[in-house]
Enzyme design. Structure first.
Site, PDB file in Angstrom:
ATOM      1  NE  ARG A   9      -3.949  -2.163   2.026  1.00 36.38           N
ATOM      2  CZ  ARG A   9      -3.795  -3.121   2.943  1.00 36.38           C
ATOM      3  NH1 ARG A   9      -2.922  -2.971   3.925  1.00 36.38           N
ATOM      4  NH2 ARG A   9      -4.520  -4.212   2.870  1.00 36.38           N
TER       5      ARG A   9
ATOM      6  CD  GLU B 132       5.057  14.420 -24.072  1.00 36.55           C
ATOM      7  OE1 GLU B 132       4.556  15.486 -23.659  1.00 36.55           O
ATOM      8  OE2 GLU B 132       4.414  13.343 -24.114  1.00 36.55           O
TER       9      GLU B 132
ATOM     10  CG  ASN C  40      -3.307  15.114 -20.387  1.00 41.13           C
ATOM     11  OD1 ASN C  40      -2.320  14.402 -20.267  1.00 41.13           O
ATOM     12  ND2 ASN C  40      -4.159  15.316 -19.410  1.00 41.13           N
TER      13      ASN C  40
ATOM     14  CG  HIS D 262      -0.955  13.497 -24.129  1.00 41.38           C
ATOM     15  ND1 HIS D 262      -0.220  14.559 -24.616  1.00 41.38           N
ATOM     16  CD2 HIS D 262      -0.083  12.754 -23.400  1.00 41.38           C
ATOM     17  CE1 HIS D 262       1.027  14.465 -24.164  1.00 41.38           C
ATOM     18  NE2 HIS D 262       1.139  13.383 -23.434  1.00 41.38           N
TER      19      HIS D 262
END
Lengths: 363, 363
Positions: free
Chosen positions: A118, A182, A242, A245
């Site tokens: 976790r 990018e 984004n 994207h």
């Protein structure tokens, strides 16, 4: 050496950018709390850099997991190899994972760290331009699903990011270009000055001039760090990262993971975003041509693959994390260097852009 | 109807406990933000309760994923079926997942919600006693790995928990008993008064007396909510909730998932924790016998399976989330109703307890 800080309160961390940083303990040891270190890399990167980073971790209990190389292996199934390694070595919650590689290794290692017991800590050592300017910064981690890219994941911030630009010397040309997509994205989102700089210096970047690369990487990281600091979990402005994207992910899944590099698909996506922005009278034709010309100088694709129809594209675009109650939102450009997230576009115009998107634009 | 609140600031949520709650929209609709609802259940529970809960979600876009039933299916691979369902239905970040079933369904649904598109909301509707008093409360989610139980997961709190105690009428006796092991655990951790109450009322619970069940469930949830509120991510006191679990997980993995029910393995684990506590002169023999007697009245096992050696147990105990830099920490009892997490036990004494642990204790 430059340091860029991602400001996120308790979860703040430094990005160290420079040459000759690998193997230097001062950039990693202050960020490791336990004794157990699991290096995750892939078959391509590990022969080049695994030994080089070992001196940085001296005095610690080091293990390594080597994954196959490629976006097609960014799956839950391959992720399990990292858990096999961690459990096989009986690593506990004080373990630190280290991602040594490109975006796939970074995303998977970060997600494994988010989920192992976790949540354990991790460090990013990105070795591709794309990972250095984008995926290693900001805490987005995850794997792909056959029906959608990065659909399974977590927000989990690293303890630090180490960008040694010497690693770019071994990067294939095609991947360097994909990373530049990018880099160009930051100019288009909200940094027109950087876009101008890129138009002047793109040849130096392609020739891997160290000074130009260091500048472009640091400026990209500054842009990303600023946006992530404003909106860690992407409830608003972070969605601008984004740009291209939603289109790009449709190409990546449509062509099969690994056929198009992520940056290549995003290059096409940015062109489509620019063309839809032009259809809405936000960009001029010259603006769009400027985008296409810059991407072409990086040898990046700028058209939809001939095997994908407009309908294929649209079907795949509808499975997108930016959708809200079924409505797909897109990042478009109000002008060059000023992007926005919107669902106020005309579906007919979008369809036209997707239909004409296979055709080369004259520039 | 009783409401117990888990106080976690922004992530606080109510647990509604009572009869006839299923199908009532007032307990779920205020906790759903979007229009998309994915109910996750299993092959055993869905024929009994899926239709009954539908009226609660009227007006929403409802889909369902039905998983195979059993701890052996609590894997990354089966988890992917939930993602298949979500992506197949084109569900977005506004989707809400609903866990309808026992602990396995709840843990997997919660983990799927934590990871789908990097996090969506979910609601717990537990239908087993074990899930109602333990696993549906507190936000621990995850799946098992062949080498360790719950090793892959996330902390992800539900929006609300609906405990309809009518669902216990269809629960097999063996599962009711397994749930009582976790109820007894709360008495042993730090609620001696509840332990006394349980000794008086255990027969009523086994006969499924509604009033006794409602009381025991609410008191268990209050205990759990209090501890979770103090320590959401288990950096301290929350670890006490794992009384018996390090031993129990070793039995569960050693025997193969699904052979022992979780509660059955934990019953044995609590006996072993009591025996080691006795070896350390913290508990008297009569204290240990009290624990064994109460568990036996619930028809729960109290000895290590005859096919597991002390060494098997110890090997498996070392892969444990409470380990710190290789040292296994255990929850032991300083006295009845007062547990603590410690690594200050004698390995020889532990080995002796594991060696003798196959033998029935005279009570």
């Amino acid at each position: 050496m430059k340091t860029v800080t991602v400001n996120l309160g308790e979860r703040s961390y430094p990005i160290f950018i420079g040459q000759g940083l690998l193997g230097n303990p001062e950039f990693v040891q202050p960020y490791i709390q336990g004794k157990q270190v699991m290096i995750v890399s892939n078959e391509t990167v590990s022969p080049l850099y695994l030994e080089k980073i070992l001196p940085a971790f001296q005095g610690l209990n080091i293990e390594a997991v080597i994954l196959p190389d490629g976006e097609q292996y960014k799956t839950l199934e391959v992720l399990n190899q990292i858990f096999d390694g961690l459990l096989g070595a009986k690593f506990d919650r004080q373990a630190t994972l280290v991602a040594l590689g490109g975006g796939v290794v970074g995303d998977m290692t970060g997600f494994a760290a988010a989920c192992y017991q976790r949540g354990v800590e991790f460090i990013q050592i990105p070795t591709t331009l794309l990972a250095q300017v984008d995926s290693s910064v900001g805490g987005k981690t995850g794997v792909n699903h056959a029906l959608g890219k990065n659909m399974i994941g977590a927000f989990h911030q690293p303890q630090c990011v180490i960008v040694d630009t010497d690693t770019l010397n071994t990067l294939p040309d095609r991947e360097l270009s994909a990373g530049l997509a990018e880099v160009i994205k930051y100019g288009l989102i909200d940094d027109l000055e950087f876009l101008d700089w890129l138009e002047t210096n793109i040849d130096a970047l392609i020739k891997r001039d160290p000074e130009a690369l260091n500048y472009a990487i640091a400026r990209s990281c500054q842009n990303k760090a600023r946006i992530v600091s404003l909106d860690e979990k992407e409830s608003g402005v972070r969605a601008l990262l984004n740009l291209g994207h939603t289109f790009g992910h449709a190409i990546e899944t449509g062509m099969g993971y690994g056929t198009y590099l992520h940056g290549e698909a995003i290059a096409v996506g940015m062109v489509l975003a620019a063309q839809l922005s032009q259809a809405m009278d936000w960009l001029s034709q010259e603006d769009v041509q400027r985008v296409v010309r810059l991407l072409k100088r990086c040898h990046l694709p700028t058209t939809i693959p001939s095997t994908m129809t407009a309908d294929d594209m649209w079907q795949r675009m509808q499975v997108d994390k930016k959708a809200r109650d079924g409505k797909v939102r897109l990042v478009l450009m109000q002008k060059l260097g000023l992007s926005l997230l919107t669902d106020q576009y005309d579906l007919t115009q979008l369809h036209q852009v997707l239909t004409l998107g296979q055709q080369e634009m004259t520039t």
